[in-house]
Write an enzyme that holds these catalytic residues in place. Structure first.
Site, PDB file in Angstrom:
ATOM      1  N   ASN A   1      -1.685   2.019   5.963  1.00 20.11           N
ATOM      2  CA  ASN A   1      -0.808   0.932   5.532  1.00 20.11           C
ATOM      3  C   ASN A   1      -0.501   0.095   6.758  1.00 20.11           C
ATOM      4  O   ASN A   1      -0.293   0.652   7.832  1.00 20.11           O
ATOM      5  CB  ASN A   1       0.529   1.456   5.003  1.00 20.11           C
ATOM      6  CG  ASN A   1       0.401   2.178   3.684  1.00 20.11           C
ATOM      7  OD1 ASN A   1      -0.671   2.197   3.080  1.00 20.11           O
ATOM      8  ND2 ASN A   1       1.488   2.773   3.234  1.00 20.11           N
TER       9      ASN A   1
ATOM     10  N   CYS B   1       0.817  -1.206   0.000  1.00 19.67           N
ATOM     11  CA  CYS B   1       0.000   0.000   0.000  1.00 19.67           C
ATOM     12  C   CYS B   1       0.859   1.268   0.000  1.00 19.67           C
ATOM     13  O   CYS B   1       1.992   1.262   0.467  1.00 19.67           O
ATOM     14  CB  CYS B   1      -0.852   0.018   1.251  1.00 19.67           C
ATOM     15  SG  CYS B   1      -1.774  -1.479   1.520  1.00 19.67           S
TER      16      CYS B   1
ATOM     17  N   GLU C   1      18.406 -17.133  -7.970  1.00 23.31           N
ATOM     18  CA  GLU C   1      17.971 -15.782  -8.316  1.00 23.31           C
ATOM     19  C   GLU C   1      17.391 -15.761  -9.733  1.00 23.31           C
ATOM     20  O   GLU C   1      16.376 -15.104  -9.989  1.00 23.31           O
ATOM     21  CB  GLU C   1      19.155 -14.813  -8.161  1.00 23.31           C
ATOM     22  CG  GLU C   1      18.895 -13.368  -8.515  1.00 23.31           C
ATOM     23  CD  GLU C   1      17.775 -12.699  -7.736  1.00 23.31           C
ATOM     24  OE1 GLU C   1      17.259 -13.261  -6.768  1.00 23.31           O
ATOM     25  OE2 GLU C   1      17.386 -11.587  -8.144  1.00 23.31           O
TER      26      GLU C   1
END
Ligand code: F6R
Length: 608
Positions: free
Chosen positions: A97, A2, A481
Site C-alpha cells: 500500500n 488498498c 456536505e
C-alpha cells in the site's frame, strides 16, 4: 484505498486471507489477489473483479503462509497484471500500500541488472529489490531492510519467499499496518477489521518499523534496525460493529447509528456537571491558555465539519479561526503564528494530505496541535500533542456520515471549552449547552423519523443530472456536505452555494431541470434565505426546503417543504445534516449505484 492481509499458521490460511479481504472491501478497490507458499512454490491468484471472484479463482490453492491485497489503482490501470501480489523470479512475493516515488529510477537500475517487469506498478520494484538482496544470501528480513533503504515514498508491505515457509516480513512508513497476534498463528493487516474473526490482540507498528513474523513468534525493529518492543492492545472492535446486520447498506446503518455514536462521543461530558480542557488531553489546559487563534486542516467531509466549527469558534469563543484544505495548505507558503492551535480533523487518521499538512505545520513552527479523529492509534492521533477521539465506531460506507456528526460534536466541545477559558461563557450558558448536548441524540433520532418522507422525495431526483444546495451562515457548510454526499454516491453533479451568492452567478443555471435544495433553519438568516428562495422560484426552479418547525414555510406548487421536528440552536447543523444524508442515500438507491463503494472512491485516502 488498498488493503493488506497476511497470515502464518498451522492451518490453511487461504480462507483467513479471503475473509480479511472481504472485510477490507469497504476501503475501495479495483482488483484483488493473494499468494501462498506451498511446497517451496508461490501459488498466486488475482482478479479484477470482487473478492468473491478471487475466492472462486483460489479454490484450488492452500498453504500455511500467505499475503493478500485489494488494489486501488495509482500506477497502472486496474488489470490482472497490475494486481498484487507482485513476484520476482517465482521466489519473492510482495503486497504494498502506498506510493514509491523513485520507482522509475529503481526500475531502470533493476532492468539493467536483468530483471524483467511484468506490470506497470511501482510495487514490482520492491519485489525485484528484495530478490536482488535475497539471492545474494541475505535473510528475508535483511533483504527487505536493505530494499526499504532504497525506497522514497510511502509504504506498508508484506513479503514472503517461496523457500521460507514459516516467515512473513512486513514494514510500514506512511501507510498503516498492524500485527494480529493469535495462538500458534500470527497475522498482518492494514486495518484491524480484517482480523476480527481470528484475533483481537493487536500490535500497531510505528513509522519505519519492520517486523518478522513466525507461527508463534514476532520481532519488531525500528527504522534504525534496532529490536524494539511495541505494546500489545486488545482491540475494542466487535464483529457486530463491522457487520451489516438488518440493514441493506452500511451507509444506512451508519446514518441510523448516529444517535448512539453521538451519545458515545459525548458520554464523558454529558455525565459531568462542567466542561474541562482535560477531555482534549493532559496538556490541553496549558496549551489552550497560550493560544490566540485556531487553524483547522482537513479534507472532504472532515473539512466541512471544520467550516461549521469556524462559525462556532468565532461566535461563541471569540477566537479567530481559519479552515484550510489540507492538500492546499501542505504546499502553500504560509505565515505561521506559533500561538495558533492547529486542529486536524480526520475520520481515519491516516489521510495522507492531512498528515502531511500536520507535519508541514509542525515544521513551520506550530507546537500546539490537536487531532479530532475516529481511530485511536492512527498516525494523526499519534503525531498530535492533544487529541479528541470521536467514538463513532467503525465507518465502513465510503460516504462519511456518523464520523461527520461526531466530529461536529467534538468541535462544539472544543468551542465551549475555549469559550469558558476565555471568559466568554457564563455558568448558566454552560449548563444550557450541556443540557442541549444531552438532548442531542434524541433530537437526531427524531429527525431519522423523516426517513419515509425523504425516500419519497428522492423519487423526484431519479432523472436529474444536476442539483444546487443552498445554505447560509452555520448551515452553508451543511449545504456543502449535502452536495458532497449526493455527488459521491448518486453521481448527480451537485454544487453548494451560500444562498446570498446565488444572484452573483449560479442563478443563471436555475431552470425547471435544476432542483434546488435549501437548508432553512429557524435562525437569524431565515428571512434573507426566504428572499433567495423567491429568486429561485421566480426562475422556475423546483425547491426542496428542509425547514425547522415554526418557519411558517408551506409546500406549494414547485416547493416541497420538509419540516424538521425542532430547532436546535447552535447544534442545528448536526440535525440538518441527517435529512441530506438520507436524501443522498435514497437518490442513490433510485439510481441503482453502489452506495457503499461508489466508483473511483476509496474510504481511507492514504496516498496523495
Ligand atoms: C466523503 C468522505 C471524504 C473524507 C475525506 C477525508 O464522504 O468520506 O471526503 O471525508 O477523504 O477523510 P478522513 O476524514 O478520513 O481524513
Amino acid at each position: 484505498m488498498c488493503g493488506i492481509v497476511g497470515a502464518v499458521a498451522k492451518r490453511n490460511v487461504v480462507p483467513i486471507l479471503l475473509q480479511g479481504l472481504q472485510r477490507l472491501e469497504y476501503r475501495g478497490y479495483d482488483s484483488a489477489g493473494l499468494v501462498v507458499v506451498n511446497q517451496a512454490k508461490l501459488e498466486r491468484a488475482r482478479s479484477t473483479g470482487r473478492v468473491v471472484e478471487l475466492t472462486q479463482r483460489s479454490a484450488a490453492i492452500t498453504g500455511h503462509l500467505g499475503i493478500a491485497h485489494t488494489r486501488w489503482a495509482t500506477h497502472g490501470v486496474p488489470s490482472e497484471r497490475n494486481a498484487h501480489p507482485h513476484m520476482s523470479d517465482e521466489l519473492i512475493a510482495v503486497v504494498h500500500n502506498g506510493i514509491i516515488e523513485n520507482y522509475e529510477e529503481l526500475r531502470t537500475d533493476l532492468t539493467a541488472q536483468g530483471y524483467v517487469f511484468t506490470s506497470d506498478t511501482d510495487t514490482e520494484v520492491i519485489a525485484h529489490l528484495v530478490h536482488s538482496f535475497y539471492k545474494k544470501g541475505a535473510s528475508l528480513l535483511h533483504a527487505t531492510q536493505s530494499s526499504l533503504a532504497k525506497l522514497i515514498g510511502a509504504y506498508a508491505i508484506g513479503v514472503v519467499a517461496a523457500n521460507n515457509p514459516e516467515q512473513l516480513i512486513c514494514a510500514r512508513k506512511g501507510s498503516p499496518l498492524l500485527l494480529g497476534i493469535g495462538e500458534n498463528e500470527n497475522f498482518i493487516a492494514s486495518d484491524m477489521s480484517a482480523l476480527l474473526a481470528v484475533t483481537k490482540n493487536v500490535v500497531y507498528l510505528e513509522e519505519g518499523d519492520v517486523a518478522e513474523i513466525g507461527i508463534d513468534t514476532y520481532r519488531v525493529f525500528d527504522a534504525q534496525g534496532k529490536a524494539v518492543q511495541r505494546q500489545m492492545h486488545v482491540s475494542e472492535l466487535t464483529n457486530d460493529s463491522v457487520e451489516l446486520g438488518e440493514y441493506r447498506h452500511y451507509m444506512l446503518k451508519e446514518i441510523y447509528e448516529q444517535p448512539q455514536a453521538l451519545a458515545n462521543t459525548l458520554e464523558a461530558v454529558c455525565n459531568s456537571q462542567s466542561l474541562v480542557p482535560g477531555i482534549f488531553g493532559a496538556e490541553a489546559a496549558a496549551s489552550f491558555s497560550q493560544i490566540d487563534s485556531i487553524l483547522i486542516l482537513a479534507c472532504g467531509t472532515s473539512h466541512n465539519s471544520g467550516l461549521v466549527a469556524r462559525n462556532w469558534l468565532e461566535e461563541i469563543a471569540g477566537i479567530p479561526c481559519n479552515v484550510e484544505i489540507a492538500s492546499e495548505y501542505r504546499y502553500r507558503v504560509s505565515v505561521a503564528n506559533p500561538k495558533t492551535l492547529v486542529v486536524t480533523i480526520s475520520q481515519s487518521g491516516e489521510t495522507a494530505d492531512t498528515l502531511a499538512a500536520l507535519n508541514h505545520a509542525k515544521a513551520n513552527g506550530h507546537q500546539h496541535t490537536l487531532a479530532i479523529c475516529n481511530v485511536p492509534e492512527s498516525a494523526i492521533i499519534r503525531q498530535s500533542k492533544l487529541r479528541f477521539l470521536t467514538r463513532a465506531g467503525p465507518e465502513i460506507g465510503v460516504a462519511s456520515t456518523k464520523a461527520f456528526t461526531t466530529q461536529l460534536a467534538g468541535l462544539f466541545l472544543l468551542t465551549l471549552v475555549l469559550a469558558k477559558l476565555r471568559g466568554k461563557l457564563t455558568s448558566k450558558q454552560e449548563q444550557q449547552h450541556l443540557h442541549d448536548l444531552r438532548h442531542l441524540p434524541s433530537a437526531v433520532q427524531a429527525v431519522l423519523n423523516l426517513d419515509t418522507s425523504i425516500s419519497k422525495l428522492a423519487e423526484k431526483f431519479a432523472n436529474k443530472h444536476h442539483a444546487l444546495f443552498l445554505g447560509r451562515g452555520l448551515h452553508y457548510p451543511i449545504a456543502l456536505e449535502g452536495a458532497l454526499k449526493l455527488k459521491e454516491i448518486s453521481y448527480i453533479h451537485a454544487e453548494a452555494y451560500p444562498a446570498g451568492e446565488l444572484k452573483h452567478g449560479p442563478l443563471a443555471l436555475v431552470d425547471k431541470d435544476m432542483p434546488v435544495i435549501a437548508v432553512a433553519p429557524n435562525d437569524t438568516l431565515l428571512e434573507k434565505l426566504k428572499s433567495n428562495l423567491q429568486e429561485v422560484r421566480a426562475r422556475g426552479g423546483e425547491l426542496f426546503v428542509f425547514a425547522d418547525a415554526n418557519t411558517r414555510m408551506q409546500s406549494s406548487d414547485g416547493v416541497s417543504v420538509m419540516q424538521m421536528p425542532e430547532h436546535a440552536g447552535f447544534l442545528s447543523p448536526i440535525l440538518h445534516t441527517i435529512p441530506l444524508q438520507l436524501l443522498a442515500y435514497y437518490v442513490a438507491l433510485q439510481k441503482g449505484t453502489d452506495v457503499d463503494k461508489p466508483r473511483n472512491l476509496a474510504k481511507s485516502v492514504t496516498v496523495e
